[in-house]
Each structure stands twice: as structure tokens, then as C-alpha cells.
Design a protein around this motif. Structure first.
Motif, mmCIF file in Angstrom:
data_model
loop_
_atom_site.group_PDB
_atom_site.id
_atom_site.type_symbol
_atom_site.label_atom_id
_atom_site.label_comp_id
_atom_site.label_asym_id
_atom_site.label_seq_id
_atom_site.Cartn_x
_atom_site.Cartn_y
_atom_site.Cartn_z
ATOM 1 N N TYR A 29 38.851 19.072 86.768
ATOM 2 C CA TYR A 29 37.802 18.572 85.889
ATOM 3 C C TYR A 29 37.089 17.411 86.574
ATOM 4 O O TYR A 29 37.527 16.920 87.619
ATOM 5 C CB TYR A 29 38.376 18.128 84.547
ATOM 6 C CG TYR A 29 39.436 17.057 84.628
ATOM 7 C CD1 TYR A 29 39.119 15.720 84.402
ATOM 8 C CD2 TYR A 29 40.751 17.373 84.944
ATOM 9 C CE1 TYR A 29 40.093 14.740 84.486
ATOM 10 C CE2 TYR A 29 41.723 16.389 85.036
ATOM 11 C CZ TYR A 29 41.383 15.079 84.801
ATOM 12 O OH TYR A 29 42.338 14.099 84.904
ATOM 13 N N SER A 30 35.977 16.986 85.976
ATOM 14 C CA SER A 30 35.211 15.874 86.513
ATOM 15 C C SER A 30 34.692 15.017 85.373
ATOM 16 O O SER A 30 34.129 15.546 84.418
ATOM 17 C CB SER A 30 34.017 16.391 87.326
ATOM 18 O OG SER A 30 33.183 15.313 87.713
ATOM 19 N N PRO A 31 34.838 13.688 85.483
ATOM 20 C CA PRO A 31 34.226 12.821 84.482
ATOM 21 C C PRO A 31 32.705 12.746 84.659
ATOM 22 O O PRO A 31 32.003 12.248 83.786
ATOM 23 C CB PRO A 31 34.880 11.458 84.736
ATOM 24 C CG PRO A 31 35.284 11.504 86.168
ATOM 25 C CD PRO A 31 35.630 12.939 86.457
ATOM 26 N N ASP A 32 32.196 13.271 85.789
ATOM 27 C CA ASP A 32 30.772 13.209 86.102
ATOM 28 C C ASP A 32 30.013 14.494 85.788
ATOM 29 O O ASP A 32 28.779 14.466 85.671
ATOM 30 C CB ASP A 32 30.571 12.904 87.593
ATOM 31 C CG ASP A 32 31.213 11.600 88.015
ATOM 32 O OD1 ASP A 32 31.275 10.666 87.190
ATOM 33 O OD2 ASP A 32 31.657 11.509 89.176
ATOM 34 N N GLU A 34 30.180 17.898 83.308
ATOM 35 C CA GLU A 34 30.812 18.565 82.171
ATOM 36 C C GLU A 34 30.931 20.065 82.431
ATOM 37 O O GLU A 34 29.972 20.713 82.861
ATOM 38 C CB GLU A 34 29.982 18.330 80.907
ATOM 39 C CG GLU A 34 30.607 18.874 79.654
ATOM 40 C CD GLU A 34 29.775 18.550 78.424
ATOM 41 O OE1 GLU A 34 29.861 19.328 77.465
ATOM 42 O OE2 GLU A 34 29.051 17.531 78.425
ATOM 43 N N THR A 58 32.985 12.750 91.163
ATOM 44 C CA THR A 58 34.434 12.564 91.098
ATOM 45 C C THR A 58 35.064 13.880 90.640
ATOM 46 O O THR A 58 34.579 14.513 89.702
ATOM 47 C CB THR A 58 34.788 11.443 90.102
ATOM 48 O OG1 THR A 58 34.225 10.225 90.584
ATOM 49 C CG2 THR A 58 36.286 11.293 89.924
ATOM 50 N N ARG A 60 38.977 15.568 89.658
ATOM 51 C CA ARG A 60 40.391 15.288 89.390
ATOM 52 C C ARG A 60 41.102 16.589 89.051
ATOM 53 O O ARG A 60 40.528 17.469 88.418
ATOM 54 C CB ARG A 60 40.523 14.327 88.210
ATOM 55 C CG ARG A 60 39.942 12.968 88.488
ATOM 56 C CD ARG A 60 40.069 12.041 87.300
ATOM 57 N NE ARG A 60 39.504 10.746 87.637
ATOM 58 C CZ ARG A 60 38.836 9.983 86.796
ATOM 59 N NH1 ARG A 60 38.679 10.362 85.535
ATOM 60 N NH2 ARG A 60 38.344 8.829 87.194
ATOM 61 N N GLU A 100 42.855 13.347 93.114
ATOM 62 C CA GLU A 100 41.490 12.925 92.796
ATOM 63 C C GLU A 100 40.697 12.688 94.068
ATOM 64 O O GLU A 100 41.220 12.200 95.059
ATOM 65 C CB GLU A 100 41.515 11.631 91.985
ATOM 66 C CG GLU A 100 40.139 11.060 91.712
ATOM 67 C CD GLU A 100 40.182 9.757 90.919
ATOM 68 O OE1 GLU A 100 39.385 9.623 89.993
ATOM 69 O OE2 GLU A 100 41.023 8.881 91.240
#
Length: 189
Positions: A29-32, A34, A58, A60, A100
Motif C-alpha cells: 500500500y501507499s500513503p501517497d 490510493e 512512499t 509500504r 518500506e
């Protein structure tokens, strides 16, 4: 029509494999970016008529399977008008304890990657992140972000390895993969 069906079937099968891996626990997944969302213009390439920051997001991952000895990352646009898609990023030899890659880990100099990790040539001809840059006015392109869990600590690849050769070696040593897809489009100039 047959080529379209084959491509759609392969993408559906690939998405199914990623979904199975997610259910099994391995997850990217990525916080940047969706999942199934639109990618921000800051990740766009800077060149070829595009003017983004050309910085990788980013990424992860967690719950890698037992037996993982290293990871590889790939980012691919299957909708690029090339007949074979477009490889935006390939990283191999990520240590097994990596979970990460921080934003801009794909800088051309490789300074933001863990020790031992190697960036391979992308389809722009650079060794590093090559951001999104679909033709202006095209329908949104799909971008597949994938982490590959490998059964070897190091892939032996020539320094100038093509994305296809890298893919072959990754798949020869892959024990699991996880990923997500997001889209990006450019308005007509």
C-alpha cells in the motif's frame, strides 16, 4: 479484438493473484497513492511534455511469506501505446527486512534506497523512478504497483538489464506478490 481480450484477461488474472496474496496477508500500500484512486500530478515525469516532480511515492508492505530472502518492486503502465506497456520503475535486491521505500526512493542516484538495492533501467532509459506521462487527452492509464517476494538474496543481472530480462528473473524467483492499481491522465494541452 483478440489482443484486447488477451490483455484484459491477463490483467484480470494478475489482479486476481494480487487479491489472493492480499487475502493470504501479503499486502502493498501507499500513503501517497490510493488503491483504485487517481495518482497525484507530483509523481508525474519531468520530460516528454510532462512537468511533474518525478518523485516516487512512499510504498509500504507487510506480512511477507516465510522464505522471503529479498524483494523487488515494479511499476508498470499496461495502457501505454507501445504494444507492451511502459515500465516506470524496477528495483531489485531489496533486503528481506525492508518493509518500506520512502518518498523519492527512486531518485536516479539511488541514495534513498537500502544498501544493496539496485534500480534497473526504466523505459525512459534511466535507472530510477520514471513518473507517469501518458499522452495528453488519453483515457486514464492504469498503473500497477507490485512488490515481489523472492527466494534469493540477490538477482544476478547485467548492469544494463532490460525491463523484460529483469521481469524474467524476478518471476523465476518469486514466491509471492502483492500490489495495487491506480490511474493517471493528462488533460489535452
Amino acid at each position: 479484438m483478440r489482443k484486447t481480450c488477451i490483455a484484459a484477461c491477463l490483467l484480470t488474472a494478475s489482479a486476481g493473484l494480487m487479491a489472493q496474496d492480499h487475502e493470504a496477508g501479503f499486502h502493498l500500500y501507499s500513503p501517497d497513492v490510493e488503491t483504485d484512486g487517481e495518482i497525484d500530478a507530483s509523481f508525474e515525469y519531468n520530460g516528454f511534455g510532462c512537468a511533474g516532480d518525478n518523485q516516487s511515492p512512499t510504498l509500504r508492505w507487510d506480512n511477507a511469506p516465510a522464505g522471503t530472502r529479498s524483494f523487488a518492486i515494479s511499476v508498470h503502465d499496461p495502457d501505454a501505446p507501445t504494444g507492451s506497456g511502459w515500465w516506470h520503475w524496477r528495483v531489485v535486491n531489496l533486503p528481506a527486512d525492508t518493509t518500506e521505500l520512502t518518498g523519492n526512493a527512486g531518485a536516479i542516484d539511488g541514495a534513498n534506497l537500502p544498501d544493496g538495492a539496485v534500480q534497473l533501467r526504466n523505459d525512459y532509459g534511466d535507472k530510477g523512478w520514471g513518473g507517469m506521462c501518458p499522452p495528453a487527452g488519453d483515457s486514464p492509464h492504469r498503473y500497477t504497483f507490485t512488490v515481489h517476494a523472492l527466494n534469493t538474496e540477490q538477482l544476478e543481472l547485467p548492469e544494463d538489464a532490460s525491463p523484460a530480462l529483469a521481469g524474467f528473473m524476478i518471476h523465476q524467483h518469486e514466491i509471492a506478490r502483492a500490489g495495487f492499481m491506480a490511474t493517471y491522465a493528462r488533460e489535452e494541452d
